[in-house]
Motif scaffolding. Structure first.
Motif, PDB file in Angstrom:
ATOM      1  N   ARG A 196       0.846  -1.207   0.000  1.00 33.19           N
ATOM      2  CA  ARG A 196       0.000   0.000   0.000  1.00 33.19           C
ATOM      3  C   ARG A 196       0.882   1.259   0.000  1.00 33.19           C
ATOM      4  N   ALA A 197       1.895   1.282   0.851  1.00 31.23           N
ATOM      5  CA  ALA A 197       2.776   2.453   0.938  1.00 31.23           C
ATOM      6  C   ALA A 197       3.479   2.704  -0.396  1.00 31.23           C
ATOM      7  N   LEU A 198       3.926   1.656  -1.053  1.00 31.09           N
ATOM      8  CA  LEU A 198       4.594   1.816  -2.344  1.00 31.09           C
ATOM      9  C   LEU A 198       3.639   2.374  -3.391  1.00 31.09           C
ATOM     10  N   CYS A 199       2.429   1.825  -3.441  1.00 36.97           N
ATOM     11  CA  CYS A 199       1.456   2.258  -4.449  1.00 36.97           C
ATOM     12  C   CYS A 199       0.996   3.689  -4.216  1.00 36.97           C
ATOM     13  N   LEU A 200       0.661   4.012  -2.966  1.00 40.17           N
ATOM     14  CA  LEU A 200       0.115   5.329  -2.673  1.00 40.17           C
ATOM     15  C   LEU A 200       1.161   6.442  -2.719  1.00 40.17           C
ATOM     16  N   ALA A 201       2.429   6.088  -2.781  1.00 40.46           N
ATOM     17  CA  ALA A 201       3.489   7.086  -2.915  1.00 40.46           C
ATOM     18  C   ALA A 201       3.565   7.645  -4.340  1.00 40.46           C
ATOM     19  N   LEU A 202       2.905   6.987  -5.273  1.00 44.62           N
ATOM     20  CA  LEU A 202       2.940   7.417  -6.668  1.00 44.62           C
ATOM     21  C   LEU A 202       1.855   8.467  -6.921  1.00 44.62           C
ATOM     22  N   PRO A 203       2.081   9.387  -7.880  1.00 46.26           N
ATOM     23  CA  PRO A 203       1.152  10.500  -8.072  1.00 46.26           C
ATOM     24  C   PRO A 203      -0.250  10.063  -8.515  1.00 46.26           C
ATOM     25  N   ASP A 204      -1.264  10.755  -7.965  1.00 49.59           N
ATOM     26  CA  ASP A 204      -2.675  10.566  -8.328  1.00 49.59           C
ATOM     27  C   ASP A 204      -3.141   9.117  -8.212  1.00 49.59           C
ATOM     28  N   TRP A 226      -5.133  -0.649  -6.517  1.00 52.68           N
ATOM     29  CA  TRP A 226      -4.665   0.722  -6.643  1.00 52.68           C
ATOM     30  C   TRP A 226      -4.894   1.194  -8.063  1.00 52.68           C
ATOM     31  N   PHE A 227      -5.411   2.420  -8.147  1.00 50.22           N
ATOM     32  CA  PHE A 227      -5.850   2.998  -9.404  1.00 50.22           C
ATOM     33  C   PHE A 227      -5.137   4.320  -9.657  1.00 50.22           C
ATOM     34  N   ILE A 228      -4.957   4.622 -10.916  1.00 48.07           N
ATOM     35  CA  ILE A 228      -4.416   5.907 -11.327  1.00 48.07           C
ATOM     36  C   ILE A 228      -5.595   6.793 -11.692  1.00 48.07           C
ATOM     37  N   ARG A 229      -5.675   7.941 -11.013  1.00 48.55           N
ATOM     38  CA  ARG A 229      -6.763   8.894 -11.201  1.00 48.55           C
ATOM     39  C   ARG A 229      -8.131   8.234 -11.032  1.00 48.55           C
ATOM     40  N   GLY A 230      -8.185   7.229 -10.173  1.00 44.22           N
ATOM     41  CA  GLY A 230      -9.441   6.570  -9.858  1.00 44.22           C
ATOM     42  C   GLY A 230      -9.998   5.696 -10.958  1.00 44.22           C
ATOM     43  N   LYS A 231      -9.259   5.503 -12.047  1.00 45.92           N
ATOM     44  CA  LYS A 231      -9.795   4.785 -13.200  1.00 45.92           C
ATOM     45  C   LYS A 231      -9.025   3.530 -13.582  1.00 45.92           C
ATOM     46  N   VAL A 238       0.779   1.998 -17.169  1.00 42.61           N
ATOM     47  CA  VAL A 238      -0.626   2.401 -17.231  1.00 42.61           C
ATOM     48  C   VAL A 238      -0.821   3.918 -17.227  1.00 42.61           C
ATOM     49  N   ALA A 239       0.060   4.644 -16.587  1.00 45.08           N
ATOM     50  CA  ALA A 239      -0.131   6.088 -16.357  1.00 45.08           C
ATOM     51  C   ALA A 239      -0.042   6.907 -17.644  1.00 45.08           C
ATOM     52  N   PRO A 240      -0.790   8.005 -17.685  1.00 40.45           N
ATOM     53  CA  PRO A 240      -0.656   8.920 -18.818  1.00 40.45           C
ATOM     54  C   PRO A 240       0.680   9.673 -18.755  1.00 40.45           C
ATOM     55  N   LYS A 241       1.078  10.221 -19.888  1.00 46.24           N
ATOM     56  CA  LYS A 241       2.374  10.901 -19.997  1.00 46.24           C
ATOM     57  C   LYS A 241       2.524  12.041 -18.995  1.00 46.24           C
ATOM     58  N   THR A 242       1.448  12.749 -18.682  1.00 43.84           N
ATOM     59  CA  THR A 242       1.550  13.876 -17.753  1.00 43.84           C
ATOM     60  C   THR A 242       1.969  13.404 -16.360  1.00 43.84           C
ATOM     61  N   LEU A 243       1.448  12.244 -15.932  1.00 42.59           N
ATOM     62  CA  LEU A 243       1.855  11.717 -14.631  1.00 42.59           C
ATOM     63  C   LEU A 243       3.263  11.154 -14.657  1.00 42.59           C
ATOM     64  N   ALA A 288       5.666  12.365 -16.409  1.00 42.58           N
ATOM     65  CA  ALA A 288       6.525  13.551 -16.315  1.00 42.58           C
ATOM     66  C   ALA A 288       6.621  14.023 -14.867  1.00 42.58           C
ATOM     67  N   ARG A 289       5.512  14.010 -14.133  1.00 46.14           N
ATOM     68  CA  ARG A 289       5.534  14.391 -12.718  1.00 46.14           C
ATOM     69  C   ARG A 289       6.402  13.438 -11.914  1.00 46.14           C
ATOM     70  N   LEU A 290       6.279  12.151 -12.192  1.00 49.10           N
ATOM     71  CA  LEU A 290       7.078  11.151 -11.473  1.00 49.10           C
ATOM     72  C   LEU A 290       8.563  11.362 -11.761  1.00 49.10           C
ATOM     73  N   ASP A 291       8.894  11.588 -12.995  1.00 50.97           N
ATOM     74  CA  ASP A 291      10.307  11.758 -13.369  1.00 50.97           C
ATOM     75  C   ASP A 291      10.895  13.051 -12.829  1.00 50.97           C
ATOM     76  N   ALA A 292      10.045  14.056 -12.603  1.00 48.93           N
ATOM     77  CA  ALA A 292      10.509  15.337 -12.074  1.00 48.93           C
ATOM     78  C   ALA A 292      10.754  15.289 -10.561  1.00 48.93           C
ATOM     79  N   SER A 293      10.153  14.301  -9.894  1.00 54.87           N
ATOM     80  CA  SER A 293      10.293  14.248  -8.425  1.00 54.87           C
ATOM     81  C   SER A 293      11.554  13.532  -7.997  1.00 54.87           C
TER      82      SER A 293
END
Length: 126
Positions: free
Chosen positions: A15-23, A35-40, A114-119, A121-126
């Motif tokens: 859970r901690a690993l999954c929820l540490a990822l954006p959205d 665990w879902f990305i943007r609830g979908k 699974v994640a869209p490119k915008t997420l 980019a956020r992951l790679d920026a962190s």
């Protein structure tokens, strides 16, 4: 940061690993935490004896990863039912000496698959 080796509660560690990822959000899916990305889009599903007698999780995986990891370590990895034909990977959590750094990489790879490119980019920026 991955959880300590052999955490007392693999679900909490996962859970901690999954929820540490954006959205990322968590909710039950087919009676198991998922665990879902943007609830979908699902990227990881916990598997606590719902479909088998083993403790595991199922995750999205990049092309070819499922076959390679199962061939390399069939005692740790498997082709999960229902989603295995789409390349998803099953990872046993009831084996001794789990490498949680490796599990963290698998979770991130699942997110990236699974994640869209915008997420991404956020992951790679962190």
């Amino acid at each position: 940061m991955p959880p300590p080796q052999d955490p007392p509660d693999p679900l909490s560690a996962l859970r901690a690993l999954c929820l540490a990822l954006p959205d990322t959000t968590e909710r039950l899916s087919h009676g198991e935490p998922a665990w879902f990305i943007r609830g979908k889009k699902t990227f990881v599903t916990y598997a606590n004896h719902h479909h088998d007698t083993r403790l595991a999780f199922w995750c999205a995986a990049p092309p070819g990863a499922q076959e390679a990891l199962i061939a390399e370590a069939p005692e740790r990895y498997f082709r999960p039912p229902y989603v295995g034909h789409r390349g998803w990977l099953g990872v046993y959590l009831d084996v001794p000496g789990l490498d949680w750094a490796e599990i963290a990489e698998l979770v991130e790879d699942a997110f990236r698959a699974v994640a869209p490119k915008t997420l991404l980019a956020r992951l790679d920026a962190s």
